[in-house]
Design an enzyme around this catalytic site. Structure first.
Site, PDB file in Angstrom:
ATOM      1  N   GLU A 268      33.105  36.836  32.660  1.00  0.00           N
ATOM      2  CA  GLU A 268      32.990  38.289  32.900  1.00  0.00           C
ATOM      3  C   GLU A 268      34.031  39.091  32.143  1.00  0.00           C
ATOM      4  O   GLU A 268      33.874  40.300  31.948  1.00  0.00           O
ATOM      5  CB  GLU A 268      33.103  38.586  34.402  1.00  0.00           C
ATOM      6  CG  GLU A 268      34.511  38.704  34.942  1.00  0.00           C
ATOM      7  CD  GLU A 268      35.292  37.395  34.975  1.00  0.00           C
ATOM      8  OE1 GLU A 268      36.522  37.440  35.094  1.00  0.00           O
ATOM      9  OE2 GLU A 268      34.666  36.317  34.879  1.00  0.00           O
TER      10      GLU A 268
ATOM     11  N   CYS B 284      36.097  29.440  37.744  1.00  0.00           N
ATOM     12  CA  CYS B 284      37.532  29.279  38.007  1.00  0.00           C
ATOM     13  C   CYS B 284      37.766  28.446  39.270  1.00  0.00           C
ATOM     14  O   CYS B 284      37.435  27.272  39.284  1.00  0.00           O
ATOM     15  CB  CYS B 284      38.198  30.656  38.063  1.00  0.00           C
ATOM     16  SG  CYS B 284      40.007  30.591  37.976  1.00  0.00           S
TER      17      CYS B 284
ATOM     18  N   HIS C 194      36.642  32.585  32.405  1.00  0.00           N
ATOM     19  CA  HIS C 194      36.127  33.825  33.000  1.00  0.00           C
ATOM     20  C   HIS C 194      35.126  34.504  32.067  1.00  0.00           C
ATOM     21  O   HIS C 194      35.517  35.317  31.234  1.00  0.00           O
ATOM     22  CB  HIS C 194      37.280  34.781  33.314  1.00  0.00           C
ATOM     23  CG  HIS C 194      38.035  34.413  34.552  1.00  0.00           C
ATOM     24  ND1 HIS C 194      37.751  34.974  35.775  1.00  0.00           N
ATOM     25  CD2 HIS C 194      39.033  33.539  34.761  1.00  0.00           C
ATOM     26  CE1 HIS C 194      38.557  34.459  36.695  1.00  0.00           C
ATOM     27  NE2 HIS C 194      39.339  33.576  36.098  1.00  0.00           N
TER      28      HIS C 194
END
Length: 384
Positions: free
Chosen positions: A357, A271, A355
């Site tokens: 995760e 990001c 992202h």
């Protein structure tokens, strides 16, 4: 008798939305974005990348699973407020420990329900992310002219360094791994790699993924220098997500990253960290019309042809046209073709805009953490 509005959203162009307030009372001024995710509203509200923003949720059932401390991405909500279609209902989920409305009030964040979020989302898409003033008054008294004036006076996110507002005050260690049934969060007790993570507004789940990939993680503030990083003799350096204008944060982040790039240490960014790496290698970043915010964004891996379903949250992007020789574009958005990943040729240095995760795939993108760990293992092998 129609219920009197207790919340008001004023856009800088003079458009007014009325609704029912919940959570904290008062006013907040911010940029307005929309998020299309059907789950994860608590993670979104506590994601530091949303600093300076009010989030409109396109999915109507916000609040129906309640909240719980385990799902916070940072200690307190960072998003300024939320706008939803329907008022939050009584939560129905075995993990819930508190209602969303109570949680917002306790954390001093304003919520507004009863809004035509489809119309609001269309306005954002057509006009770009507007500046807004959000007010919650149980008595329903609003000074509309003053709210519009406050929205117009908001400086916006361009040129704004917000990473310094959400970063940690001092360094700390992290060893908690990803949540797993039935144990929950367990510590990493046999780490193989020493990683320094730069906190531009890091989400806890990113740090958990690093720990699950075998990393002993030391988190440093956003303003850490290359000397601070290299003094810890890391096997790898991680650049976290975060809010604001990457060009503003880059004034102190880019020199640090360049110092690390002068070594052969593997680097992985996500990001804002991706945008910081882009600036450090000589590319440019640009503000997007309304950004990417959601958990269903298809991204194509240009090297394998594989398509990943990803979670995204960004209002700026790396300009792929500005990538210099020796830096390859690895991932692109299938929504608009914008850049979603880069890597330096023949170097263990890479980053992605999305992202991994957040796992909406649910495991489409976890390989990136494993790739980072593998790069560190290879480096250690050649150095031993």
């Amino acid at each position: 008798m129609t219920q009197k509005p207790t919340a008001c959203l004023a856009l800088a162009d003079g458009t007014i939305f009325y609704g029912v307030g919940f959570g904290a009372t008062g006013e907040t001024v911010a940029e307005l974005c929309f998020n299309t995710a059907m789950t994860g509203y608590q993670e979104i509200m506590t994601d530091p990348s949303y600093a300076g923003q009010v989030v409109t949720f396109t999915f109507p059932h916000i609040g129906n699973t309640g909240v719980n401390p385990e799902d916070d991405e940072t200690a307190d909500p960072v998003a300024c407020g939320m706008v939803v279609k329907w008022d939050p209902t009584t939560p129905s989920n075995w993990r819930s420990t508190e209602e969303l409305t109570t949680w917002l009030a306790r954390r001093n964040r304003i919520g507004m329900g009863g809004v035509d979020t489809r119309r609001l989302t269309r306005a954002i898409r057509q006009q770009g992310a507007p500046h807004v003033a959000l007010s919650h008054d149980p008595d329903g008294n609003f000074d509309i002219a003053a709210l519009v004036a406050k929205a117009r006076a908001f400086q916006g996110l361009e040129g704004l360094d917000l990473a310094k507002d959400v970063t940690c005050a001092q360094s700390y260690q992290w060893n908690e791994m990803r949540w797993a049934w039935p144990e929950g969060y367990k510590p990493q007790t046999a780490p193989k790699h020493k990683v320094v993570a730069i906190d531009y507004g890091a989400k806890r789940n990113i740090l958990r993924c690093l720990a699950s990939a075998g990393c002993d993680v030391t988190v440093l503030p956003a303003t850490a220098t290359a000397e601070d990083v290299l003094a810890l003799n890391p096997d790898g350096v991680f650049l976290s997500n975060g809010p604001g204008d990457p060009a503003a944060t880059g004034k102190y982040a880019v020199p640090m990253i360049k110092g690390v790039l002068d070594t052969d240490i593997p680097v992985f960014g996500i990001c804002l960290g991706h945008q910081m790496l882009g600036l450090a290698v000589g590319a440019k970043t640009i503000k997007m019309n309304h950004g990417h915010h959601g958990a269903n964004h298809p991204v194509k891996d240009m090297e394998t042809g594989k398509v990943e379903i990803t979670s995204m949250n960004h209002g700026f992007t790396v300009d792929s046209q500005s990538l210099p020789d020796g830096v390859q574009e690895t991932h692109v958005s299938l929504f608009d073709g914008s850049n979603c990943g880069i890597r330096i040729a023949d170097r263990p240095v890479f980053s992605v805009q999305y992202h991994p995760e957040a796992s909406p795939g649910p495991q489409d993108s976890y390989y990136l953490f494993e790739r980072f760990a593998h790069a560190m293992s290879e480096r250690n092998t050649t150095h031993s």
